[in-house]
Write a protein that holds these residues in place. Structure first.
Motif, PDB file in Angstrom:
ATOM      1  N   SER A  40      -7.223 -23.228  -8.905  1.00  0.00           N
ATOM      2  CA  SER A  40      -5.715 -22.817  -8.887  1.00  0.00           C
ATOM      3  C   SER A  40      -4.827 -24.074  -9.238  1.00  0.00           C
ATOM      4  CB  SER A  40      -5.108 -22.227  -7.568  1.00  0.00           C
ATOM      5  OG  SER A  40      -5.158 -23.410  -6.591  1.00  0.00           O
ATOM      6  N   GLY A  41      -3.893 -23.865  -9.926  1.00  0.00           N
ATOM      7  CA  GLY A  41      -2.927 -24.996 -10.371  1.00  0.00           C
ATOM      8  C   GLY A  41      -2.725 -25.260 -11.828  1.00  0.00           C
ATOM      9  N   LEU A  42      -1.967 -26.198 -12.109  1.00  0.00           N
ATOM     10  CA  LEU A  42      -1.905 -26.484 -13.519  1.00  0.00           C
ATOM     11  C   LEU A  42      -1.840 -28.235 -13.507  1.00  0.00           C
ATOM     12  CD1 LEU A  42       1.367 -24.479 -14.373  1.00  0.00           C
ATOM     13  CD2 LEU A  42      -1.097 -24.199 -15.299  1.00  0.00           C
ATOM     14  N   MET A  43      -2.697 -28.705 -14.546  1.00  0.00           N
ATOM     15  CA  MET A  43      -2.715 -30.144 -15.010  1.00  0.00           C
ATOM     16  C   MET A  43      -2.327 -30.408 -16.260  1.00  0.00           C
ATOM     17  SD  MET A  43      -5.859 -31.380 -12.700  1.00  0.00           S
ATOM     18  CE  MET A  43      -5.556 -32.293 -11.166  1.00  0.00           C
ATOM     19  N   ARG A  44      -1.572 -31.551 -16.417  1.00  0.00           N
ATOM     20  CA  ARG A  44      -1.236 -31.790 -17.802  1.00  0.00           C
ATOM     21  C   ARG A  44      -1.654 -33.081 -18.264  1.00  0.00           C
ATOM     22  NH1 ARG A  44       4.191 -34.408 -20.555  1.00  0.00           N
ATOM     23  NH2 ARG A  44       4.269 -35.725 -18.566  1.00  0.00           N
ATOM     24  N   VAL A  45      -2.576 -33.081 -19.651  1.00  0.00           N
ATOM     25  CA  VAL A  45      -3.159 -34.150 -20.050  1.00  0.00           C
ATOM     26  C   VAL A  45      -2.154 -34.683 -21.182  1.00  0.00           C
ATOM     27  CG1 VAL A  45      -4.977 -35.021 -21.526  1.00  0.00           C
ATOM     28  CG2 VAL A  45      -5.374 -33.154 -19.850  1.00  0.00           C
ATOM     29  N   TYR A  46      -1.706 -36.083 -20.770  1.00  0.00           N
ATOM     30  CA  TYR A  46      -0.699 -36.449 -21.878  1.00  0.00           C
ATOM     31  C   TYR A  46      -0.801 -37.889 -22.025  1.00  0.00           C
ATOM     32  CZ  TYR A  46       2.209 -38.155 -17.822  1.00  0.00           C
ATOM     33  OH  TYR A  46       2.756 -38.833 -16.918  1.00  0.00           O
ATOM     34  N   LEU A  47      -0.109 -38.342 -23.221  1.00  0.00           N
ATOM     35  CA  LEU A  47      -0.088 -39.816 -23.529  1.00  0.00           C
ATOM     36  C   LEU A  47       1.253 -40.393 -23.650  1.00  0.00           C
ATOM     37  CD1 LEU A  47      -2.448 -39.679 -26.638  1.00  0.00           C
ATOM     38  CD2 LEU A  47      -3.138 -40.610 -24.580  1.00  0.00           C
ATOM     39  N   ILE A  48       1.438 -41.774 -23.633  1.00  0.00           N
ATOM     40  CA  ILE A  48       2.816 -41.957 -23.995  1.00  0.00           C
ATOM     41  C   ILE A  48       2.685 -43.002 -25.115  1.00  0.00           C
ATOM     42  CG2 ILE A  48       4.728 -43.419 -23.273  1.00  0.00           C
ATOM     43  CD1 ILE A  48       4.096 -42.843 -20.349  1.00  0.00           C
ATOM     44  N   ASP A  49       3.416 -42.687 -26.290  1.00  0.00           N
ATOM     45  CA  ASP A  49       3.210 -43.331 -27.338  1.00  0.00           C
ATOM     46  C   ASP A  49       3.954 -44.643 -27.510  1.00  0.00           C
ATOM     47  OD1 ASP A  49       6.002 -42.676 -28.255  1.00  0.00           O
ATOM     48  OD2 ASP A  49       5.702 -41.193 -29.672  1.00  0.00           O
ATOM     49  N   ASN A  52       6.879 -45.501 -28.727  1.00  0.00           N
ATOM     50  CA  ASN A  52       8.287 -45.350 -28.719  1.00  0.00           C
ATOM     51  C   ASN A  52       8.632 -44.924 -27.346  1.00  0.00           C
ATOM     52  OD1 ASN A  52       8.577 -45.941 -31.231  1.00  0.00           O
ATOM     53  ND2 ASN A  52       8.093 -43.956 -32.079  1.00  0.00           N
ATOM     54  N   GLY A  53       7.399 -44.747 -26.522  1.00  0.00           N
ATOM     55  CA  GLY A  53       7.869 -44.547 -25.052  1.00  0.00           C
ATOM     56  C   GLY A  53       7.893 -42.849 -24.741  1.00  0.00           C
ATOM     57  N   GLN A  54       7.466 -42.200 -25.582  1.00  0.00           N
ATOM     58  CA  GLN A  54       7.792 -40.605 -25.765  1.00  0.00           C
ATOM     59  C   GLN A  54       6.262 -40.039 -25.143  1.00  0.00           C
ATOM     60  OE1 GLN A  54      10.204 -38.871 -26.818  1.00  0.00           O
ATOM     61  NE2 GLN A  54      11.370 -40.524 -27.001  1.00  0.00           N
ATOM     62  N   GLU A  55       6.546 -39.283 -24.290  1.00  0.00           N
ATOM     63  CA  GLU A  55       5.170 -38.584 -23.687  1.00  0.00           C
ATOM     64  C   GLU A  55       4.834 -37.334 -24.558  1.00  0.00           C
ATOM     65  OE1 GLU A  55       5.980 -36.904 -19.960  1.00  0.00           O
ATOM     66  OE2 GLU A  55       6.485 -38.901 -19.252  1.00  0.00           O
ATOM     67  N   ILE A  56       3.639 -37.338 -24.968  1.00  0.00           N
ATOM     68  CA  ILE A  56       2.994 -36.538 -25.971  1.00  0.00           C
ATOM     69  C   ILE A  56       1.907 -35.597 -24.991  1.00  0.00           C
ATOM     70  CG2 ILE A  56       1.593 -35.883 -28.177  1.00  0.00           C
ATOM     71  CD1 ILE A  56       2.732 -38.561 -28.932  1.00  0.00           C
ATOM     72  N   THR A  57       2.118 -34.201 -24.994  1.00  0.00           N
ATOM     73  CA  THR A  57       1.421 -33.382 -23.924  1.00  0.00           C
ATOM     74  C   THR A  57       0.037 -33.033 -24.932  1.00  0.00           C
ATOM     75  OG1 THR A  57       3.025 -32.890 -22.864  1.00  0.00           O
ATOM     76  CG2 THR A  57       0.958 -31.413 -22.735  1.00  0.00           C
ATOM     77  N   GLN A  58      -1.016 -33.467 -24.766  1.00  0.00           N
ATOM     78  CA  GLN A  58      -2.446 -32.811 -25.376  1.00  0.00           C
ATOM     79  C   GLN A  58      -2.630 -31.526 -24.902  1.00  0.00           C
ATOM     80  OE1 GLN A  58      -5.119 -36.065 -24.512  1.00  0.00           O
ATOM     81  NE2 GLN A  58      -4.653 -36.935 -26.608  1.00  0.00           N
ATOM     82  N   TRP A  59      -2.645 -31.319 -23.679  1.00  0.00           N
ATOM     83  CA  TRP A  59      -3.013 -30.083 -23.187  1.00  0.00           C
ATOM     84  C   TRP A  59      -2.621 -29.905 -21.702  1.00  0.00           C
ATOM     85  CZ3 TRP A  59      -4.471 -25.825 -25.322  1.00  0.00           C
ATOM     86  CH2 TRP A  59      -5.164 -24.906 -24.848  1.00  0.00           C
ATOM     87  N   ILE A  60      -2.385 -28.247 -21.307  1.00  0.00           N
ATOM     88  CA  ILE A  60      -2.216 -28.101 -19.931  1.00  0.00           C
ATOM     89  C   ILE A  60      -3.264 -27.207 -19.389  1.00  0.00           C
ATOM     90  CG2 ILE A  60      -0.710 -26.650 -18.481  1.00  0.00           C
ATOM     91  CD1 ILE A  60       0.942 -28.781 -19.910  1.00  0.00           C
ATOM     92  N   ALA A  61      -3.952 -27.847 -18.445  1.00  0.00           N
ATOM     93  CA  ALA A  61      -5.208 -26.962 -18.050  1.00  0.00           C
ATOM     94  C   ALA A  61      -4.556 -26.311 -17.014  1.00  0.00           C
ATOM     95  CB  ALA A  61      -6.339 -28.050 -17.360  1.00  0.00           C
ATOM     96  N   ASP A  62      -5.213 -25.022 -16.807  1.00  0.00           N
ATOM     97  CA  ASP A  62      -4.879 -24.020 -15.836  1.00  0.00           C
ATOM     98  C   ASP A  62      -5.996 -23.427 -14.917  1.00  0.00           C
ATOM     99  OD1 ASP A  62      -5.568 -22.280 -17.989  1.00  0.00           O
ATOM    100  OD2 ASP A  62      -3.985 -20.882 -17.277  1.00  0.00           O
ATOM    101  N   LYS A  63      -5.880 -22.539 -14.063  1.00  0.00           N
ATOM    102  CA  LYS A  63      -6.919 -21.930 -13.222  1.00  0.00           C
ATOM    103  C   LYS A  63      -8.195 -21.267 -14.355  1.00  0.00           C
ATOM    104  CE  LYS A  63      -8.154 -17.851 -10.385  1.00  0.00           C
ATOM    105  NZ  LYS A  63      -7.380 -16.749  -9.470  1.00  0.00           N
ATOM    106  N   GLY A  64      -9.314 -21.581 -14.136  1.00  0.00           N
ATOM    107  CA  GLY A  64     -10.526 -21.260 -14.599  1.00  0.00           C
ATOM    108  C   GLY A  64     -11.123 -22.307 -15.856  1.00  0.00           C
ATOM    109  N   GLY A  65     -10.436 -23.427 -15.733  1.00  0.00           N
ATOM    110  CA  GLY A  65     -10.493 -24.378 -16.740  1.00  0.00           C
ATOM    111  C   GLY A  65     -11.109 -25.747 -16.236  1.00  0.00           C
ATOM    112  N   PHE A  66     -11.704 -26.401 -17.122  1.00  0.00           N
ATOM    113  CA  PHE A  66     -12.352 -27.972 -16.507  1.00  0.00           C
ATOM    114  C   PHE A  66     -11.261 -28.875 -16.932  1.00  0.00           C
ATOM    115  CE2 PHE A  66     -16.552 -25.662 -16.454  1.00  0.00           C
ATOM    116  CZ  PHE A  66     -16.964 -26.046 -15.515  1.00  0.00           C
ATOM    117  N   ILE A  67     -11.565 -29.887 -16.164  1.00  0.00           N
ATOM    118  CA  ILE A  67     -10.247 -31.029 -16.530  1.00  0.00           C
ATOM    119  C   ILE A  67     -11.164 -32.473 -16.420  1.00  0.00           C
ATOM    120  CG2 ILE A  67      -9.520 -31.409 -14.179  1.00  0.00           C
ATOM    121  CD1 ILE A  67      -7.309 -31.814 -17.213  1.00  0.00           C
ATOM    122  N   THR A  68     -11.151 -33.203 -17.308  1.00  0.00           N
ATOM    123  CA  THR A  68     -11.896 -34.512 -17.125  1.00  0.00           C
ATOM    124  C   THR A  68     -11.347 -35.350 -18.570  1.00  0.00           C
ATOM    125  OG1 THR A  68     -13.922 -35.719 -16.992  1.00  0.00           O
ATOM    126  CG2 THR A  68     -14.118 -33.912 -18.647  1.00  0.00           C
TER     127      THR A  68
END
Length: 190
Positions: free
Chosen positions: A52-61, A63-79
């Protein structure tokens, strides 16, 4: 069969003793909203299945901007595969957007699976291939689809994200500004 075993079966197509052995290596873990699963410069030593829940995978470029690569949610793998498989330091953040319940497999146990489950190398190869195919599809969509088509793809893939995740994260993940996302949503809903 619990939800982890069901997901392992559907993802890796294993049953019986192999399924029970693989599932037994995963341990329950709770990650609180706002906590980090991983930060840049650290080596990822785990693979987690989100119950359950949500996790965000992101980088900071640069210029200091956050760039979201993916949002993982229930039923997904994260690594971070580069860390988990090759011991490389991460370039990204992985942060809990909500409280998350996971089943987590640490690197030591991950490596022990090859001795415990005879066909683990085949299963691992399938897992990595699926990850690669999914990333290929995402890259293709970012390069070939219009902003509106990217919105439609993500909305069709997981409409609940649009109610649960801040829109600036979704816009970033789709390679557009929040203003563009707002215009597209307004146009489609009218």
């Amino acid at each position: 069969m619990n939800e982890l075993e069901s997901y392992i079966t559907s993802f890796w197509n294993i049953t019986g003793t192999d399924l029970q052995q693989v599932a037994s290596f995963f341990q329950p873990q709770t990650i609180q909203k706002g906590d980090f699963y991983l930060k840049p410069g650290k080596i990822c030593n785990s693979l987690s299945f989100l119950r359950s829940g949500l996790m965000r995978v992101y980088l900071i470029d640069d210029n200091g901007q956050e760039i979201t690569q993916w949002i993982a949610d229930k039923g997904g793998f994260i690594t971070d595969l580069a860390g988990m498989l090759f011991n490389d330091a991460s370039r990204c953040y992985i942060q809990a957007l909500t409280d998350c319940d996971c089943y987590t497999l640490n690197r030591t146990d991950y490596n022990a699976l090859e001795k415990t489950v005879p066909k683990w190398h085949q299963l691992e190869k399938l897992f990595i291939a699926r990850c690669f195919i999914f990333m290929e599809q995402r890259v293709f969509s970012l390069l070939s689809m219009s902003a509106e088509d990217r919105y439609k793809w993500l909305f069709n893939y997981n409409p609940s994200l649009f109610n649960e995740v801040p829109l600036q994260y979704l816009a970033s993940m789709m390679g557009m500004s929040p203003e563009t996302l707002s215009r597209i949503r307004k146009r489609i809903s009218s």
